[in-house]
Write an enzyme that holds these catalytic residues in place. Structure first.
Site, short mmCIF file in Angstrom:
data_model
loop_
_atom_site.label_atom_id
_atom_site.label_comp_id
_atom_site.label_asym_id
_atom_site.label_seq_id
_atom_site.Cartn_x
_atom_site.Cartn_y
_atom_site.Cartn_z
N ALA A 1 17.52 -17.32 -5.38
CA ALA A 1 17.44 -16.63 -4.54
C ALA A 1 17.60 -14.86 -4.89
O ALA A 1 16.57 -14.01 -4.51
CB ALA A 1 18.25 -16.91 -3.22
N ARG B 1 25.38 -25.08 3.53
CA ARG B 1 26.05 -26.25 4.03
C ARG B 1 27.57 -26.01 4.25
O ARG B 1 28.39 -26.61 5.03
CB ARG B 1 25.79 -27.53 3.16
CG ARG B 1 24.18 -27.74 3.12
CD ARG B 1 24.01 -28.70 2.30
NE ARG B 1 24.31 -28.25 0.68
CZ ARG B 1 24.44 -28.92 -0.36
NH1 ARG B 1 24.19 -30.41 -0.38
NH2 ARG B 1 24.64 -28.44 -1.35
N TYR C 1 21.77 -24.46 8.67
CA TYR C 1 20.23 -24.35 8.52
C TYR C 1 19.50 -24.12 9.72
O TYR C 1 18.93 -23.18 9.98
CB TYR C 1 19.62 -25.30 7.61
CG TYR C 1 20.14 -25.58 6.09
CD1 TYR C 1 21.15 -24.56 5.75
CD2 TYR C 1 19.72 -26.36 5.24
CE1 TYR C 1 21.44 -24.57 4.49
CE2 TYR C 1 19.94 -26.62 4.14
CZ TYR C 1 21.03 -25.64 3.54
OH TYR C 1 21.38 -25.80 2.19
N HIS D 1 11.90 -29.60 0.85
CA HIS D 1 11.16 -28.46 1.33
C HIS D 1 10.40 -28.75 2.51
O HIS D 1 10.13 -28.14 3.44
CB HIS D 1 10.11 -28.16 -0.02
CG HIS D 1 10.57 -27.34 -1.02
ND1 HIS D 1 9.83 -27.16 -2.27
CD2 HIS D 1 11.89 -26.89 -1.31
CE1 HIS D 1 10.56 -26.68 -3.31
NE2 HIS D 1 11.85 -26.34 -2.63
N LYS E 1 8.46 -23.43 -5.12
CA LYS E 1 7.48 -24.24 -5.86
C LYS E 1 8.41 -25.27 -6.39
O LYS E 1 9.46 -25.26 -6.60
CB LYS E 1 6.65 -23.78 -7.04
CG LYS E 1 7.70 -22.75 -7.88
CD LYS E 1 8.76 -23.15 -8.51
CE LYS E 1 8.93 -24.37 -9.59
NZ LYS E 1 10.27 -24.50 -10.07
N ARG F 1 17.16 -30.70 -10.67
CA ARG F 1 16.11 -31.07 -11.50
C ARG F 1 16.10 -32.42 -11.98
O ARG F 1 15.21 -32.95 -12.31
CB ARG F 1 15.85 -30.15 -12.39
CG ARG F 1 15.58 -29.00 -12.07
CD ARG F 1 15.55 -27.68 -12.88
NE ARG F 1 15.42 -26.05 -12.46
CZ ARG F 1 16.17 -25.69 -11.68
NH1 ARG F 1 17.19 -25.91 -11.19
NH2 ARG F 1 15.73 -24.25 -11.24
N1 LIG Z 1 10.27 -19.29 -8.34
C1 LIG Z 1 11.11 -19.63 -9.45
O1 LIG Z 1 10.95 -18.88 -10.47
C2 LIG Z 1 12.16 -20.75 -9.43
C3 LIG Z 1 12.04 -21.47 -8.53
N2 LIG Z 1 12.97 -22.42 -8.34
C4 LIG Z 1 12.89 -23.36 -7.18
O2 LIG Z 1 13.89 -23.06 -6.38
C5 LIG Z 1 14.44 -24.35 -5.73
C6 LIG Z 1 15.92 -24.22 -5.80
O3 LIG Z 1 16.23 -24.26 -7.23
P1 LIG Z 1 17.84 -23.53 -7.87
O4 LIG Z 1 17.84 -22.31 -7.02
O5 LIG Z 1 17.63 -23.74 -9.18
O6 LIG Z 1 18.68 -24.86 -7.04
P2 LIG Z 1 20.16 -24.58 -6.61
O7 LIG Z 1 20.84 -25.86 -7.04
O8 LIG Z 1 20.87 -23.43 -7.08
O9 LIG Z 1 20.06 -24.38 -5.10
C7 LIG Z 1 19.39 -25.28 -4.25
C8 LIG Z 1 20.13 -25.12 -2.67
O10 LIG Z 1 19.86 -26.26 -1.96
C9 LIG Z 1 20.94 -26.35 -1.12
N3 LIG Z 1 20.98 -27.93 -0.84
C10 LIG Z 1 20.82 -28.42 0.26
N4 LIG Z 1 20.80 -29.80 0.13
C11 LIG Z 1 20.93 -29.97 -1.10
C12 LIG Z 1 21.52 -31.04 -1.73
N5 LIG Z 1 21.47 -32.42 -1.23
N6 LIG Z 1 21.75 -31.18 -3.13
C13 LIG Z 1 21.72 -29.77 -3.57
N7 LIG Z 1 21.60 -28.75 -3.31
C14 LIG Z 1 20.95 -28.95 -1.78
C15 LIG Z 1 22.03 -25.85 -1.78
O11 LIG Z 1 22.45 -24.94 -0.65
P3 LIG Z 1 23.79 -24.62 -0.06
O12 LIG Z 1 24.18 -23.36 -0.51
O13 LIG Z 1 23.62 -24.87 1.25
O14 LIG Z 1 24.76 -25.70 -0.52
C16 LIG Z 1 21.73 -24.85 -2.81
O15 LIG Z 1 21.99 -23.73 -2.81
C17 LIG Z 1 13.56 -25.41 -6.38
O16 LIG Z 1 12.64 -25.89 -5.64
C18 LIG Z 1 13.31 -24.92 -7.70
O17 LIG Z 1 11.99 -25.39 -8.01
C19 LIG Z 1 14.08 -22.60 -8.85
C20 LIG Z 1 14.11 -21.73 -10.02
C21 LIG Z 1 13.24 -20.76 -10.53
O1 LIG Z 2 10.52 -22.09 -11.48
C1 LIG Z 2 11.21 -22.10 -12.51
O2 LIG Z 2 11.05 -21.19 -13.38
C2 LIG Z 2 11.84 -21.14 -14.53
C3 LIG Z 2 12.44 -22.34 -14.98
O3 LIG Z 2 13.52 -22.03 -15.76
C4 LIG Z 2 13.16 -23.21 -13.84
O4 LIG Z 2 13.55 -24.42 -14.25
C5 LIG Z 2 12.24 -23.45 -12.82
O5 LIG Z 2 12.64 -23.80 -11.43
#
Ligand SMILES: NC(=O)C1=CN([C@@H]2O[C@H](COP(=O)(O)OP(=O)(O)OC[C@H]3O[C@@H](n4cnc5c(N)ncnc54)[C@H](OP(=O)(O)O)[C@@H]3O)[C@@H](O)[C@H]2O)C=CC1
Ligand SMILES: O=C1OC[C@@H](O)[C@H](O)[C@H]1O
Length: 386
Positions: free
Chosen positions: A40, A62, A86, A107, A125, A195
């Site tokens: 984020a 959460r 949420y 998602h 994504k 992942r």
């Molecule tokens: N655009 C880009 O460059 C990137 C995109 N992404 C995408 O963003 C998304 C999140 O990735 P990332 O930030 O790395 O992941 P994180 O694990 O850091 O974050 C996922 C969030 O999901 C929440 N959550 C809700 N339910 C669950 C569950 N059952 N288990 C685990 N987490 C849960 C958690 O929120 P809470 O705080 O409420 O506990 C957590 O903060 C993915 O879809 C990924 O593909 C990721 C990295 C780069």
């Molecule tokens: O969206 C992403 O971009 C960068 C990668 O490192 C990461 O795994 C992926 O979630």
């Protein structure tokens, strides 16, 4: 030397962007973030700082403590914590836009709920676990007159647009083959990372492969017609750590994609560097892009025509002639387009519903070929009014 200074300056400013002066005549769009997700800050919180028409208004997590700590760290006014956090965020009438960076397998549910609550959605994504879910989310957004965007941020940066323009110009002739790669070294993600969780939509093809497929389809301007070959290495049952596939594309071109969530060290000890590259071979030459995913840091576009007397050249594209700053990240360019779309202005680039659906279809086709199968469908059932 000057390019090294440029790199330092771009990175420093990208992570500490200058604050925009809010526009006098318009109310800023208020964003709410679902989950205190690691991505984020880069993908939304920093870009919002330099956008004059946006503000991060709320975060939900959460756990109340986690939400409060995230809000404090990032200066976010409103906090929703606990098991209903949420939904409480979605019910807040102050919020115009929801950012959904939840695990892939969530998602669909939370995007449907956000759209039901009348919010525009910036969705991480890959769009969902399946193409069917992707289609349903976009159909609901259309019915509600809301903007939904799958956050393929790289597409909004001048590099991706310049590569596409060169290929479409006909300078190199028709595309014959593409090779798109996205890998990171072992150790970047812990075994407990989302992942590597099948139910949450894990797998290299979902996480990184979605970019390689998207770039292949975008640069070639063609859809996948068949999966010619596929090989993978497992990280957990049904979860690929790495996938390589050769794909047939409409019109006769081929595409090879390669993604890896944890490349082992070379010779067992030398750490790898991430690879985020594309090579497009055409009838009359080749185009190579070094780092199409995080081009603000550094990139190069090398065009090598085979025509006699035509020299190879290297291009850079940090800004558009009429948009951006060298320090704008892919996410900042994406935010610009997303806000313009919501405000009824023409965005400089876009990722359409058809594009997002076709990308998920391609992921599912490759998983079908691999025998690993699509990631599980969401158990969420949309209300009949949807
Ligand atoms: N655009 C880009 O460059 C990137 C995109 N992404 C995408 O963003 C998304 C999140 O990735 P990332 O930030 O790395 O992941 P994180 O694990 O850091 O974050 C996922 C969030 O999901 C929440 N959550 C809700 N339910 C669950 C569950 N059952 N288990 C685990 N987490 C849960 C958690 O929120 P809470 O705080 O409420 O506990 C957590 O903060 C993915 O879809 C990924 O593909 C990721 C990295 C780069
Ligand atoms: O969206 C992403 O971009 C960068 C990668 O490192 C990461 O795994 C992926 O979630």
């Amino acid at each position: 030397m000057s390019s090294a200074l440029g790199l330092v300056s771009r990175i420093r400013t990208a992570f500490n962007p200058p604050a925009a002066t809010p526009l006098d005549n318009s109310k800023p769009l208020k964003f709410g973030i679902l989950g205190a997700a690691a991505i984020a800050p880069d993908a939304l919180i920093n870009p919002v700082k330099s956008h004059p028409e946006t503000v991060i208004y709320a975060v939900a997590a959460r756990s109340q403590d986690r939400a409060a700590a995230f809000a404090k760290k990032h200066g976010i006014a409103k906090v929703f914590g606990g098991p209903n956090g949420y939904q409480e965020l979605l019910d807040d009438p102050e919020i115009d836009v929801v950012y959904n960076p939840l695990p892939n397998g969530l998602h669909f549910e939370w995007t449907m709920k956000a759209l039901d609550a009348g919010k525009h959605v910036l969705l991480e994504k890959p769009a969902a676990n399946t193409a069917d879910e992707t289609r349903k989310m976009f159909e609901l957004a259309e019915r509600k007159g809301l903007v939904l965007l799958e956050a393929f941020h790289y597409r909004f940066h001048p590099v991706a647009q310049r590569v596409k323009a060169i290929l479409d110009s006909g300078e190199l002739g028709a595309v014959k083959s593409t090779s798109t790669t996205l890998t990171v070294p072992r150790g970047m993600f812990k075994a407990s990372d989302i992942r590597f969780d099948y139910v949450l939509g894990g797998g290299a093809l979902m996480d990184m492969g979605c970019y390689t497929i998207n770039a292949m389809r975008f640069f070639a301007g063609a859809e996948l017609t068949a999966v010619e070959s596929e090989r993978h290495t497992l990280a957990a049952p049904q979860v690929d750590r790495a996938t390589t596939a050769t794909l047939a594309l409409a019109g006769g071109a081929t595409g090879t994609i390669h993604c890896d969530l944890g490349v082992p060290p070379a010779l067992g000890l030398l750490p790898r560097i991430p690879e985020m590259n594309a090579t497009i071979s055409c009838e009359r030459g080749e185009l190579r892009v070094f780092n199409f995913v995080m081009p603000t840091l550094y990139h190069s576009i090398t065009v090598t025509p085979t025509d006699k007397g035509t020299k190879a050249r290297v291009e850079k594209a940090y800004t558009f002639p009429d948009l951006g700053e060298p320090w704008w990240t892919t996410y900042r360019y994406q935010l610009e387009a997303f806000v313009n779309k919501i405000k009824g202005r023409e965005p400089h680039a876009w990722v359409t519903k058809e594009d997002s659906v076709a990308n998920m279809e391609a992921i599912e086709l490759i998983y079908a070929k691999s025998g690993l199968g699509s990631r599980p469908k969401s158990v969420y059932v949309a209300p009949p009014s949807d």
